[in-house]
Design a protein around this motif. Structure first.
Motif, PDB file in Angstrom:
ATOM      1  N   LEU A 420      24.707  10.252 -56.043  1.00 48.91           N
ATOM      2  CA  LEU A 420      24.386  10.955 -54.804  1.00 48.91           C
ATOM      3  C   LEU A 420      23.284  10.221 -54.049  1.00 48.91           C
ATOM      4  O   LEU A 420      22.266   9.842 -54.631  1.00 48.91           O
ATOM      5  N   GLU A 421      23.482  10.033 -52.747  1.00 54.88           N
ATOM      6  CA  GLU A 421      22.447   9.423 -51.918  1.00 54.88           C
ATOM      7  C   GLU A 421      21.523  10.527 -51.400  1.00 54.88           C
ATOM      8  O   GLU A 421      21.972  11.484 -50.776  1.00 54.88           O
ATOM      9  N   VAL A 422      20.226  10.378 -51.663  1.00 56.13           N
ATOM     10  CA  VAL A 422      19.230  11.363 -51.241  1.00 56.13           C
ATOM     11  C   VAL A 422      18.285  10.693 -50.255  1.00 56.13           C
ATOM     12  O   VAL A 422      17.670   9.668 -50.564  1.00 56.13           O
ATOM     13  N   ILE A 423      18.171  11.290 -49.064  1.00 50.75           N
ATOM     14  CA  ILE A 423      17.321  10.761 -47.999  1.00 50.75           C
ATOM     15  C   ILE A 423      16.280  11.818 -47.653  1.00 50.75           C
ATOM     16  O   ILE A 423      16.605  13.004 -47.527  1.00 50.75           O
ATOM     17  N   GLN A 424      15.035  11.404 -47.496  1.00 51.40           N
ATOM     18  CA  GLN A 424      13.979  12.307 -47.069  1.00 51.40           C
ATOM     19  C   GLN A 424      13.290  11.727 -45.848  1.00 51.40           C
ATOM     20  O   GLN A 424      12.831  10.581 -45.867  1.00 51.40           O
ATOM     21  N   MET A 425      13.225  12.525 -44.796  1.00 50.55           N
ATOM     22  CA  MET A 425      12.555  12.076 -43.573  1.00 50.55           C
ATOM     23  C   MET A 425      11.527  13.113 -43.146  1.00 50.55           C
ATOM     24  O   MET A 425      11.699  14.318 -43.360  1.00 50.55           O
ATOM     25  N   PHE A 426      10.427  12.631 -42.552  1.00 50.01           N
ATOM     26  CA  PHE A 426       9.344  13.506 -42.118  1.00 50.01           C
ATOM     27  C   PHE A 426       8.532  12.784 -41.049  1.00 50.01           C
ATOM     28  O   PHE A 426       8.543  11.551 -40.954  1.00 50.01           O
ATOM     29  N   PRO A 427       7.810  13.535 -40.216  1.00 50.25           N
ATOM     30  CA  PRO A 427       7.058  12.891 -39.125  1.00 50.25           C
ATOM     31  C   PRO A 427       5.771  12.223 -39.584  1.00 50.25           C
ATOM     32  O   PRO A 427       5.203  11.405 -38.833  1.00 50.25           O
ATOM     33  N   GLU A 428       5.265  12.539 -40.777  1.00 50.42           N
ATOM     34  CA  GLU A 428       4.034  11.931 -41.275  1.00 50.42           C
ATOM     35  C   GLU A 428       4.317  10.530 -41.825  1.00 50.42           C
ATOM     36  O   GLU A 428       5.469  10.108 -41.954  1.00 50.42           O
ATOM     37  N   LYS A 429       3.240   9.843 -42.206  1.00 49.76           N
ATOM     38  CA  LYS A 429       3.392   8.498 -42.759  1.00 49.76           C
ATOM     39  C   LYS A 429       3.814   8.505 -44.220  1.00 49.76           C
ATOM     40  O   LYS A 429       4.322   7.504 -44.726  1.00 49.76           O
ATOM     41  N   GLY A 430       3.533   9.593 -44.899  1.00 52.65           N
ATOM     42  CA  GLY A 430       3.887   9.660 -46.309  1.00 52.65           C
ATOM     43  C   GLY A 430       4.126  11.094 -46.745  1.00 52.65           C
ATOM     44  O   GLY A 430       3.909  12.064 -45.989  1.00 52.65           O
ATOM     45  N   ASN A 431       4.602  11.257 -47.975  1.00 54.98           N
ATOM     46  CA  ASN A 431       4.849  12.590 -48.517  1.00 54.98           C
ATOM     47  C   ASN A 431       3.567  13.426 -48.541  1.00 54.98           C
ATOM     48  O   ASN A 431       2.501  12.923 -48.895  1.00 54.98           O
ATOM     49  N   MET A 432       3.723  14.676 -48.172  1.00 57.64           N
ATOM     50  CA  MET A 432       2.619  15.631 -48.143  1.00 57.64           C
ATOM     51  C   MET A 432       1.443  15.081 -47.346  1.00 57.64           C
ATOM     52  O   MET A 432       0.273  15.218 -47.720  1.00 57.64           O
ATOM     53  N   GLY A 433       1.759  14.436 -46.232  1.00 57.03           N
ATOM     54  CA  GLY A 433       0.742  13.817 -45.394  1.00 57.03           C
ATOM     55  C   GLY A 433      -0.191  14.820 -44.760  1.00 57.03           C
ATOM     56  O   GLY A 433      -1.301  14.455 -44.353  1.00 57.03           O
ATOM     57  N   LYS A 434       0.213  16.091 -44.636  1.00 57.06           N
ATOM     58  CA  LYS A 434      -0.672  17.098 -44.054  1.00 57.06           C
ATOM     59  C   LYS A 434      -1.664  17.658 -45.065  1.00 57.06           C
ATOM     60  O   LYS A 434      -2.599  18.359 -44.681  1.00 57.06           O
ATOM     61  N   VAL A 435      -1.450  17.344 -46.331  1.00 57.26           N
ATOM     62  CA  VAL A 435      -2.296  17.906 -47.387  1.00 57.26           C
ATOM     63  C   VAL A 435      -3.149  16.832 -48.058  1.00 57.26           C
ATOM     64  O   VAL A 435      -4.371  16.983 -48.203  1.00 57.26           O
TER      65      VAL A 435
END
Length: 702
Positions: A420-435
């Motif tokens: 399975l191909e899993v893609i994650q996209m978000f507006p921050e520069k990295g995972n949990m960038g707001k925290v």
């Protein structure tokens, strides 16, 4: 009746003779104009010997009185019998309506047709040849009816009710035919009356209890002393707290979900790592320590049935599933459900949680896109996404927060097995960038990539379309991503649907119901969990969307509903695990926009979520740690090495500062130290050297 007939036969000749004599005397007096002469008695066809005016008058009075008395007696007797007949038939019909409804129509009209009249005396005189039957029990019945009725009276009592009812129409029909030949109408009610008299007394009671086993349908309670709206963690924690302080309390939980209260964290964590192919049905999972447990807080046997809550002697907790509260009358202390059922309450808790947000571009894209989009929140969402992940080739997760990163790691682990191909996209520069601080966010992103996830950072979605059996996601910078399914993990919107009908205040900054430090929205209404915008006596007004906050706030609301009057001072925590090897716990305000200070140390095999659960015995760490209280921490004597932000962050403590005061702490791969962090925030002191404060967590000890 028999005596009247005998008297009539004796007095009839006297009446006729008296009448003849009176007419003769009157005629003679008018013609001769003199004193009337008495006619010898021998000239009369019948009458007493001797004649005489006074004697004739006496005869007239006696005969008239006898006639009137006999007629009145006959009328009253027949009328009384008819009335008793009607009452018997009415009783018989009402008691046997369910078993033999077809017998009622022919029986009911008979009393009206057979009602006796003043003409009874005339036809009775015709029964001159029936004086011998006066000794029979049914002497007033015509001979034909008497011959047919006795077998019914003798045979009916031992027979079942159904057979008696079947015999009644036959008796009525035979009696109805008699007036056509010889029998007078007055005989009809007597024939019908005698036949059912005994069976009505002897047979009906035997079968009358038959309908009793059919009990009335059970109804929901119309009143609940403690009404909890919402079936999530906050409501369950409140119910448990209420019962702890008031053992006889009757608590009703109303939830629009079909499930009993359950914990949500495993839906995005442990359940995805289960080897059991039936995990979507059993909803049981192995924690990182290997122990197995259910996602439900308690089994169904723990709860009382809603319809039995009112009569429960020792009280209990009942859960009304599949029902939604759509209106709340604060003044009337009652709520209205989506099926128009109304339930009143003494005290009420609103624990409605929240609903997942969606992107407007997805909502506007049409049904084809919406049908291929999952808003992850409930058990049904977990089951649906699990099924989708086994039947598609590509899944894209939009969102880089706690939920999005956890699902990305979980699905990424599965990708190595299924392709399975899993893609994650978000507006921050990295995972949990707001925290997380930027350096720690970047490190986490690399960790997620190693799980088999393709990361698309700084991604702002412009549009989504369905083309050629694929979803095309167009980003604002021109990049395009094709996928089979989308998971939108872009936050939670507090459920405040009841605010308008209840007249409750909604916070304009943080959302949610605005409550005081005791979680009260009104004198007898409390709010807990994700929907509560509460006043933190240490950090100000806040709204928190984490499991432990639901536990802590629900527990506090339950205590206050039973009269504790405690303020919300206990800082709740939250945690996130990126698989069994990396996890963190946080407390207070953790916002990457605040200044941070991080102190790290080399990690060991003990510094993992798996090791932490082995030590605590549970994967839901808040259930154990929130019971602990912090003692005065003893700092480690091991000197804290100066840590530059290197590429490896095994374990450490990150402090979040506001006006040089610690307002938030993240324990990175450091577990079972949350009471210490809570005390630091509660003290609210300014610290000159946070490296010394980090020693309180003993992160430098092996």
């Amino acid at each position: 009746m028999l005596k009247c007939r005998a008297v009539w036969r004796k007095l009839a000749p006297l009446a006729r003779s008296a009448s003849t004599q009176c007419r003769h005397n009157v005629k003679t007096a008018l013609n001769n104009g003199r004193r009337q002469a008495f006619v010898p008695a021998t000239h009369m066809s019948t009458g007493p010997a001797g004649g005489g005016g006074s004697e004739n008058t006496l005869y007239v009075v006696l005969v008239g009185a006898a006639c009137l008395g006999g007629g009145a007696y006959a009328y009253m007797t027949v009328r009384g019998d008819s009335k008793r007949y009607e009452e018997r038939i009415s009783e018989l019909a009402s008691r046997s309506a369910k078993e033999a409804p077809e017998s009622q129509p022919p029986v009911a009209p008979e009393p009206e047709e057979a009602a006796p009249t003043s003409e009874e005396s005339a036809p009775v005189a015709e029964l001159s040849g029936e004086t011998e039957s006066a000794s029979e029990p049914v002497a007033e019945v015509p001979p034909e009816a008497v011959e047919e009725a006795p077998p019914v009276v003798e045979e009916a009592p031992p027979e079942p009710q159904a057979e008696v009812l079947e015999a009644l129409p036959a008796v009525v029909e035979s009696a109805a035919e008699e007036p056509v030949t010889e029998a007078p109408p007055a005989a009809e009610p007597e024939t019908v009356q005698e036949a059912p008299t005994e069976p009505a007394v002897t047979s009906l009671p035997e079968s009358a209890p038959a309908p009793e086993p059919v009990s009335a349908p059970l109804t929901l309670p119309s009143h609940a002393p403690y009404l909890l709206i919402g079936g999530g963690t906050a409501s369950f924690a409140a119910a448990r707290s209420i019962r702890a302080r008031d053992p006889g309390a009757k608590v009703l939980i109303v939830t629009d979900e079909p499930n009993l209260p359950y914990m949500r964290p495993p839906l995005s964590k442990e359940l995805w790592f289960s080897d059991d192919p039936s995990v979507t049905e059993t909803l049981r999972f192995k924690q990182w320590n290997g122990k197995e447990r259910s996602i439900y807080f308690q089994p169904s046997s723990f709860y009382v049935k809603p319809e039995e809550l009112t009569s429960a002697e020792n009280g209990g907790v009942a859960v009304l599933t599949g029902k939604k509260v759509i209106q709340m009358d604060v003044r009337g202390n009652k709520v209205k459900l989506d099926d128009d059922t109304e339930i009143s309450y003494d005290k009420c808790l609103i624990g409605t949680g929240g609903v997942p947000r969606n992107l407007q571009v997805i909502e506007k894209a049409g049904d084809e896109v919406m049908n291929r989009t999952t808003l992850f929140r409930k058990i049904e969402d977990f089951k649906s996404l699990d099924n989708v992940s086994r039947n598609v080739k590509s899944i894209t997760i939009i969102g880089g927060g706690f939920l999005g990163s956890e699902l990305a790691c979980a699905l990424g682990r599965r990708s190595s097995e299924t392709g399975l191909e899993v893609i994650q996209m978000f507006p921050e520069k990295g995972n949990m960038g707001k925290v997380l601080p930027e350096y720690l966010s970047n490190w986490t992103t690399e960790k997620v990539k190693k799980e088999g996830v393709r990361i698309v950072p700084e991604a702002l979605v412009k549009s989504v379309a369905f083309k050629e059996d694929k979803l095309e996601i167009l980003l604002k910078d021109g990049r395009q991503v094709k996928t089979d399914h989308i998971v939108a993990a872009v936050g939670l919107e507090p459920n405040v649907d009841l605010a308008k009908s209840a007249g409750l205040e909604v916070d304009s900054d943080f959302g949610g119901y605005r409550v005081n430090a005791e979680l009260q929205a009104r004198s007898n209404i409390w709010v807990a969990g994700d929907a509560a915008c509460f006043y933190d006596i240490r950090l100000g007004r806040r709204r928190v969307e984490h499991h432990d906050h639901a536990v802590v706030s629900g527990r506090l609301a339950g205590e206050n509903m039973t009269g504790a009057n405690k303020p919300y001072w206990h800082q709740s925590m939250f945690w996130s695990d990126l698989g069994p090897d990396v996890g963190y716990e946080a407390i207070g305000i953790v916002d990457s926009s605040l200044p941070t200070v991080g102190v790290f140390a080399k990690a060991t095999s003990k510094d993992t979520p798996k090791a932490a659960t082995e030590q605590s015995g549970t994967g839901i760490r808040s259930e154990s740690e929130t019971e602990a209280t912090a003692v005065t921490p003893v700092a480690s004597s091991t000197p804290a090495p100066v840590m530059e932000h290197k590429d490896e962050y095994g374990k450490g403590v990150i402090f979040y500062l506001r006006d040089k005061v610690v307002v938030g702490i993240i324990l990175w791969n450091v577990f079972n130290r949350m009471p210490i962090a809570r005390k630091i925030i509660k003290d609210g002191e300014e610290h000159a050297d946070l490296n010394e404060v980090a020693k309180l967590f003993n992160i430098h000890e092996d």
